[in-house]
Write an enzyme that holds these catalytic residues in place. Structure first.
Site, mmCIF file in Angstrom:
data_model
loop_
_atom_site.group_PDB
_atom_site.id
_atom_site.type_symbol
_atom_site.label_atom_id
_atom_site.label_comp_id
_atom_site.label_asym_id
_atom_site.label_seq_id
_atom_site.Cartn_x
_atom_site.Cartn_y
_atom_site.Cartn_z
ATOM 1 C CG HIS A 154 42.987 19.340 -37.539
ATOM 2 N ND1 HIS A 154 41.679 18.978 -38.155
ATOM 3 C CD2 HIS A 154 42.696 20.111 -36.563
ATOM 4 C CE1 HIS A 154 40.659 19.582 -37.693
ATOM 5 N NE2 HIS A 154 41.128 20.444 -36.702
ATOM 6 C CD GLU B 130 42.246 17.809 -41.284
ATOM 7 O OE1 GLU B 130 41.996 17.213 -40.341
ATOM 8 O OE2 GLU B 130 42.162 18.831 -41.313
ATOM 9 N NE ARG C 125 36.203 20.990 -38.391
ATOM 10 C CZ ARG C 125 37.115 21.473 -36.923
ATOM 11 N NH1 ARG C 125 38.244 21.862 -37.138
ATOM 12 N NH2 ARG C 125 36.473 21.117 -35.916
HETATM 13 P P1 NAP Z 1 32.449 31.281 -33.643
HETATM 14 O O1 NAP Z 1 32.717 32.027 -32.194
HETATM 15 O O2 NAP Z 1 31.270 30.740 -33.922
HETATM 16 O O3 NAP Z 1 32.842 32.238 -34.766
HETATM 17 C C1 NAP Z 1 32.718 31.884 -36.059
HETATM 18 C C2 NAP Z 1 32.541 33.323 -36.905
HETATM 19 O O4 NAP Z 1 32.218 32.918 -38.385
HETATM 20 C C3 NAP Z 1 31.584 34.267 -36.412
HETATM 21 O O5 NAP Z 1 32.045 35.445 -36.512
HETATM 22 C C4 NAP Z 1 30.223 34.220 -37.426
HETATM 23 O O6 NAP Z 1 29.777 35.544 -37.372
HETATM 24 C C5 NAP Z 1 31.233 33.688 -38.765
HETATM 25 N N1 NAP Z 1 30.541 33.224 -39.656
HETATM 26 C C6 NAP Z 1 29.569 32.189 -39.501
HETATM 27 N N2 NAP Z 1 29.189 31.639 -40.598
HETATM 28 C C7 NAP Z 1 29.471 32.389 -41.663
HETATM 29 C C8 NAP Z 1 29.132 32.557 -43.138
HETATM 30 N N3 NAP Z 1 28.523 31.590 -43.487
HETATM 31 N N4 NAP Z 1 30.062 33.655 -43.648
HETATM 32 C C9 NAP Z 1 30.615 34.725 -42.804
HETATM 33 N N5 NAP Z 1 30.936 34.423 -41.755
HETATM 34 C C10 NAP Z 1 30.246 33.587 -40.908
HETATM 35 O O7 NAP Z 1 33.693 30.003 -33.575
HETATM 36 P P2 NAP Z 1 34.929 29.779 -33.108
HETATM 37 O O8 NAP Z 1 34.748 29.214 -31.685
HETATM 38 O O9 NAP Z 1 35.723 31.056 -33.434
HETATM 39 O O10 NAP Z 1 35.458 28.948 -33.866
HETATM 40 C C11 NAP Z 1 35.730 28.942 -35.373
HETATM 41 C C12 NAP Z 1 35.977 27.690 -36.146
HETATM 42 O O11 NAP Z 1 37.521 27.256 -35.750
HETATM 43 C C13 NAP Z 1 35.649 26.475 -35.709
HETATM 44 O O12 NAP Z 1 33.988 26.391 -36.099
HETATM 45 C C14 NAP Z 1 36.307 25.246 -36.005
HETATM 46 O O13 NAP Z 1 35.766 24.893 -37.305
HETATM 47 C C15 NAP Z 1 37.417 25.902 -36.133
HETATM 48 N N6 NAP Z 1 38.474 25.136 -35.181
HETATM 49 C C16 NAP Z 1 39.834 24.727 -35.829
HETATM 50 C C17 NAP Z 1 40.531 24.185 -34.735
HETATM 51 C C18 NAP Z 1 41.802 23.382 -35.386
HETATM 52 O O14 NAP Z 1 42.136 22.683 -34.541
HETATM 53 N N7 NAP Z 1 42.367 23.873 -36.430
HETATM 54 C C19 NAP Z 1 40.286 24.268 -33.403
HETATM 55 C C20 NAP Z 1 39.139 24.831 -33.052
HETATM 56 C C21 NAP Z 1 38.151 25.492 -33.791
HETATM 57 P P3 NAP Z 1 28.227 35.525 -38.037
HETATM 58 O O15 NAP Z 1 27.397 34.922 -37.145
HETATM 59 O O16 NAP Z 1 28.187 37.063 -37.782
HETATM 60 O O17 NAP Z 1 28.580 35.380 -39.485
#
Ligand code: NAP
Length: 314
Positions: free
Chosen positions: A279, A261, A232
């Site tokens: 995006h 955006e 994001r």
């Molecule tokens: P996820 O499985 O929840 O992974 C997020 C990771 O971030 C986890 O490893 C979590 O581990 C870590 N995290 C959370 N808060 C944190 C903090 N304060 N400090 C450090 N690490 C932190 O999520 P995902 O499915 O991989 O998706 C990740 C993100 O990608 C989404 O939230 C979304 O915003 C983005 N995304 C973007 C697109 C796009 O079109 N560009 C598409 C899909 C997703 P811990 O809990 O151990 O911290």
């Protein structure tokens, strides 16, 4: 119980024809008098569907006094007021996992595009410069470079799997050290950035992560370092990013997401060491169809009185 669904995200209009029989839908953007809609239908609405761009504000949820579920089209739910949802016992569902491949593919694509200057080289050919100048400047090897993943979750793991095929050593930072991988763990974004050549941002946008990739993290990544943001926009301090790229303190960037955006800082548009995307992380027909299927499954589960398929742990 009411069988009414309020759809607030216009991107979701195509799901209407795929909803289970008997579900009656209201399209919020078509309501000419929204106040009147809230007064008349608001108390009957227990479930709404939205997309990651539209979200659900506290104001919207407050106008639906019997709201129980917000179904989100997208894994990131930062545009939904989670505090309001939590305080009012409203469950949020999202679309995890089905988009991991696409987002990870694009992250690798951005890494390759920045390192190998694919977009600049494409323009070089199209503009006739190959014939005129003959020589395109050398670029940077990606294979074997040290990759840092900020947020080793579902998508982060998919990026790591792909990066392994490029012989890239992998390190990461999340709040918790994972016990199921032997990648090197760093306890802060800055120590991770110091150690790696490329840094991919994959944490969710929250109060804790907004601005997490700041000037110091970019400085730690260094003049040859490459930043990829596919999570994001607000997680990266955008003015600091522009300055670091202008000053040569950061080597390059691949950006799928931006702070406001569809606004993209003017300065980035002319930088050859930056690759920009509007995006598109999950934006393939296949994945958007799978995401819609998950949205529909959650809606069907709710109306059938079954457990929601992908509730978010708030
Ligand atoms: P996820 O499985 O929840 O992974 C997020 C990771 O971030 C986890 O490893 C979590 O581990 C870590 N995290 C959370 N808060 C944190 C903090 N304060 N400090 C450090 N690490 C932190 O999520 P995902 O499915 O991989 O998706 C990740 C993100 O990608 C989404 O939230 C979304 O915003 C983005 N995304 C973007 C697109 C796009 O079109 N560009 C598409 C899909 C997703 P811990 O809990 O151990 O911290």
């Amino acid at each position: 119980m009411s069988n009414e669904l309020l759809i607030v995200g216009q991107h979701l209009e195509p799901i209407i024809s795929r909803l289970p029989p008997g579900v009656s839908t209201h399209c919020f953007w078509k309501e000419t008098d929204q106040k009147d809609f809230f007064r008349e239908a608001g108390p009957r609405i227990r479930i709404i569907a939205t997309d990651a761009f539209t979200g659900a504000s506290a104001g919207l949820m407050a106008a639906l006094p019997n709201l129980e579920v917000v179904v989100n089209f997208g894994v990131g739910y930062d545009t939904i007021d989670t505090q309001f949802a939590k305080d009012h016992g409203i469950t949020i569902t999202n679309t995890p996992d089905v988009l991991n491949d696409d987002v990870a593919d694009l992250a690798i694509g951005l890494m390759l595009a920045v390192c190998r200057r694919i977009c600049v080289a494409d323009r070089f050919v199209r503009d006739g410069l190959w014939r005129e100048k003959n020589l395109f400047p050398l670029s940077t090897k990606m294979s074997g470079k040290h990759l840092g993943i900020l947020g080793l979750g579902r998508i982060g793991m998919a990026v790591a799997k792909r990066a392994a095929a490029f012989d890239m050593p992998i390190s990461y930072h999340s709040r918790h050290r994972r016990t199921d991988v032997d990648y090197e763990y760093y306890d802060s974004p800055i120590t991770l950035a110091e150690a790696v050549d490329l840094l991919v941002v994959l944490v969710p946008e929250t109060d804790a992560t907004r601005g997490m990739v700041n000037a110091s993290v970019m400085e730690a990544l260094g003049p040859d370092g490459i930043l990829i943001n596919i999570a994001r926009g607000p997680i990266v301090d955008e003015p600091a990013l522009v300055k670091a790229l202008q000053d040569g303190a950061l080597g390059g960037a691949g950006l799928d997401v931006f702070a406001k955006e569809p606004h993209v800082p003017e300065e980035l548009l002319t930088m050859e060491n930056v690759v920009l995307q509007p995006h598109l992380g999950s934006a393939t027909r296949d994945t958007r169809f799978a995401m819609a299927a998950l949205v529909i499954q959650n809606i069907a589960a709710y109306f059938n009185g079954q457990p929601l398929v992908t509730p978010v742990d708030l």
